[in-house]
Design a protein around this motif. Structure first.
Motif, PDB file in Angstrom:
ATOM      1  N   TYR A   3       0.828  -1.193   0.000  1.00  0.00           N
ATOM      2  CA  TYR A   3       0.000   0.000   0.000  1.00  0.00           C
ATOM      3  C   TYR A   3       0.867   1.249   0.000  1.00  0.00           C
ATOM      4  O   TYR A   3       1.869   1.317   0.694  1.00  0.00           O
ATOM      5  CB  TYR A   3      -0.909   0.009   1.228  1.00  0.00           C
ATOM      6  N   TYR A  67      -7.641  -0.874  -2.168  1.00  0.00           N
ATOM      7  CA  TYR A  67      -7.472   0.428  -1.542  1.00  0.00           C
ATOM      8  C   TYR A  67      -8.288   0.509  -0.261  1.00  0.00           C
ATOM      9  O   TYR A  67      -9.169  -0.303  -0.009  1.00  0.00           O
ATOM     10  CB  TYR A  67      -7.820   1.585  -2.487  1.00  0.00           C
ATOM     11  N   ALA A 121      -3.330  -2.345   5.487  1.00  0.00           N
ATOM     12  CA  ALA A 121      -3.800  -1.068   4.940  1.00  0.00           C
ATOM     13  C   ALA A 121      -3.851   0.015   6.009  1.00  0.00           C
ATOM     14  O   ALA A 121      -3.398   1.139   5.790  1.00  0.00           O
ATOM     15  CB  ALA A 121      -5.175  -1.253   4.288  1.00  0.00           C
TER      16      ALA A 121
END
Length: 136
Positions: A3, A67, A121
């Motif tokens: 990420y 995401y 994340a």
């Protein structure tokens, strides 16, 4: 495959809106502003789960189409959208805490995989601001 922390652009916000297009409830389908900035508020973009704002942070893994971004919802509750190549997970904190509610996934293998992606994340997105009780 990792990420990267970036700021949401207007195009990124529209991408998130497009990814969530099918999640609008029937009673909001006709009236909700579903694409582009909200009228009169050029930096807010409506989603079925709350608002996102351009220039807010998000993390993205372009190689895997993953995401995560925070969503403004109600005061006292944190929300994060985790998008994993078409699969969407809405993470929510318990009221006025940073503790994430448990994932509602029955398959333990999948639950563990999603949880590991959440941890990866969020460690980049907000450096541990939110956490699961068992991972404090």
């Amino acid at each position: 495959m990792s990420y990267i922390l970036e700021r949401l652009t207007p195009d990124d916000c529209i991408r998130v809106q497009d990814d969530l297009r099918g999640d609008w409830s029937d009673h909001l389908l006709e009236t909700a502003h579903k694409r582009g900035a909200k009228p009169g508020i050029s930096f807010e973009y409506a989603t079925p789960y709350g608002d996102i704002c351009h220039l807010n942070p998000w993390v993205i893994d372009r190689n895997r189409n993953y995401y995560a971004t925070e969503i403004s919802y109600v005061l006292g509750v944190g929300r994060v959208l985790l998008y994993l190549d078409g699969e969407k997970y809405l993470l929510e904190t318990e009221y006025q805490t940073r503790t994430l509610k448990p994932l509602a996934i029955e398959d333990n293998e999948k639950k563990n995989w999603v949880k590991s992606e959440v941890i990866k994340a969020l460690s980049v997105l907000n450096r541990g601001k939110y956490y699961f009780k068992d991972n404090k």
